[in-house]
Design a protein around this motif. Sequence first.
Motif, short mmCIF file in Angstrom:
data_model
loop_
_atom_site.label_atom_id
_atom_site.label_comp_id
_atom_site.label_asym_id
_atom_site.label_seq_id
_atom_site.Cartn_x
_atom_site.Cartn_y
_atom_site.Cartn_z
N LYS A 51 -0.45 -2.53 -3.72
CA LYS A 51 -1.87 -2.68 -3.43
C LYS A 51 -2.68 -2.52 -4.72
N SER A 52 -3.74 -3.29 -4.83
CA SER A 52 -4.53 -3.27 -6.06
C SER A 52 -5.19 -1.92 -6.30
N GLN A 53 -5.42 -1.12 -5.24
CA GLN A 53 -6.02 0.20 -5.42
C GLN A 53 -5.08 1.13 -6.19
N ASN A 54 -3.78 0.88 -6.12
CA ASN A 54 -2.79 1.74 -6.77
C ASN A 54 -2.51 1.34 -8.21
N ARG A 57 -3.66 3.86 -10.94
CA ARG A 57 -2.87 5.08 -10.86
C ARG A 57 -1.47 4.87 -11.46
N ILE A 58 -0.87 3.73 -11.18
CA ILE A 58 0.47 3.42 -11.71
C ILE A 58 0.41 3.28 -13.23
N ILE A 59 -0.61 2.61 -13.74
CA ILE A 59 -0.75 2.45 -15.19
C ILE A 59 -0.88 3.81 -15.86
N TRP A 60 -1.69 4.71 -15.27
CA TRP A 60 -1.85 6.05 -15.85
C TRP A 60 -0.53 6.81 -15.85
N VAL A 61 0.26 6.65 -14.79
CA VAL A 61 1.56 7.33 -14.74
C VAL A 61 2.48 6.80 -15.83
#
Length: 77
Positions: A51-54, A57-61
Amino acid sequence: MNTPHKKPRQGVLTPAKKRANKSKAQKRIFVEHLIRLLKIGRVASEIFRLKSQNYERIIWVVCGLVRWRIGAIVMCQ
């Protein structure tokens, strides 16, 4: 670009130029290892299927993991 000193034809490099080449090689290999880490992650190069909302968050991880790995590399040297 920061290219190493080239040995002259039928000659030898001075010790100072050899040290400079070694220093440049160490920096280059560090950068190449970072590029390898980013390619292994493949987050930036492939289609994001969640989902585009995630996405943020994934990039930051991934950035955090790469920074953690960089810290591990720097501490070992």
